[in-house]
Design a protein around this motif. Structure first.
Motif, PDB file in Angstrom:
ATOM      1  N   SER A  52      86.263 -78.793  30.699  1.00 27.37           N
ATOM      2  CA  SER A  52      87.227 -77.994  31.443  1.00 27.37           C
ATOM      3  C   SER A  52      87.549 -78.740  32.746  1.00 27.37           C
ATOM      4  CB  SER A  52      86.639 -76.613  31.767  1.00 27.37           C
ATOM      5  OG  SER A  52      85.529 -76.758  32.638  1.00 27.37           O
ATOM      6  N   TYR A  53      88.501 -78.202  33.485  1.00 21.31           N
ATOM      7  CA  TYR A  53      88.846 -78.851  34.753  1.00 21.31           C
ATOM      8  C   TYR A  53      87.692 -78.754  35.751  1.00 21.31           C
ATOM      9  CZ  TYR A  53      93.522 -79.349  32.905  1.00 21.31           C
ATOM     10  OH  TYR A  53      94.579 -79.696  32.124  1.00 21.31           O
ATOM     11  N   PHE A  54      87.001 -77.630  35.768  1.00 25.06           N
ATOM     12  CA  PHE A  54      85.814 -77.514  36.620  1.00 25.06           C
ATOM     13  C   PHE A  54      84.700 -78.412  36.099  1.00 25.06           C
ATOM     14  CE2 PHE A  54      81.846 -75.380  37.958  1.00 25.06           C
ATOM     15  CZ  PHE A  54      81.995 -75.557  39.330  1.00 25.06           C
ATOM     16  N   GLY A  55      84.610 -78.529  34.779  1.00 31.08           N
ATOM     17  CA  GLY A  55      83.635 -79.424  34.172  1.00 31.08           C
ATOM     18  C   GLY A  55      83.871 -80.875  34.549  1.00 31.08           C
ATOM     19  N   ALA A  56      85.126 -81.237  34.806  1.00 33.58           N
ATOM     20  CA  ALA A  56      85.438 -82.604  35.238  1.00 33.58           C
ATOM     21  C   ALA A  56      84.772 -82.905  36.577  1.00 33.58           C
ATOM     22  CB  ALA A  56      86.947 -82.799  35.342  1.00 33.58           C
ATOM     23  N   ILE A  57      84.740 -81.927  37.467  1.00 30.54           N
ATOM     24  CA  ILE A  57      84.083 -82.106  38.773  1.00 30.54           C
ATOM     25  C   ILE A  57      82.575 -82.242  38.583  1.00 30.54           C
ATOM     26  CG2 ILE A  57      83.718 -81.095  41.053  1.00 30.54           C
ATOM     27  CD1 ILE A  57      86.631 -81.881  40.514  1.00 30.54           C
TER      28      ILE A  57
END
Length: 84
Positions: A52-57
């Motif tokens: 996910s986009y948060f997972g990318a961080i």
């Protein structure tokens, strides 16, 4: 003439490369909308990571830490094994 590696600098560069790779792979998968077997495996290794986009961080942080430790150990071991 033998060249010694700077473990701290090697670790930082390795961390930046692996962290960037995790970030870009996760974003690429999210844009294209399909699951990656490699990133599914990374989710099993890195707690809290997801595609996910948060997972990318989260993946970037784990990737930097993992890359830093691996790069530092590699440079340290290289310096210990090289004659000089």
């Amino acid at each position: 003439m033998n060249m010694k590696l700077n473990p701290k600098a090697f670790g930082i560069v390795s961390g930046i490369l692996w962290g960037s790779a995790m970030f870009l792979m996760t974003i690429f998968v999210n844009i294209n909308g399909y699951a990656s077997d490699f990133l599914i495996m990374m989710a099993g290794i890195y707690p809290g990571y997801s595609q996910s986009y948060f997972g990318a961080i989260i993946g970037t942080a784990y990737g930097f830490a993992d890359g830093f430790v691996g790069g530092w150990l590699f440079a340290w071991l290289y310096n210990k094994l090289v004659k000089g």
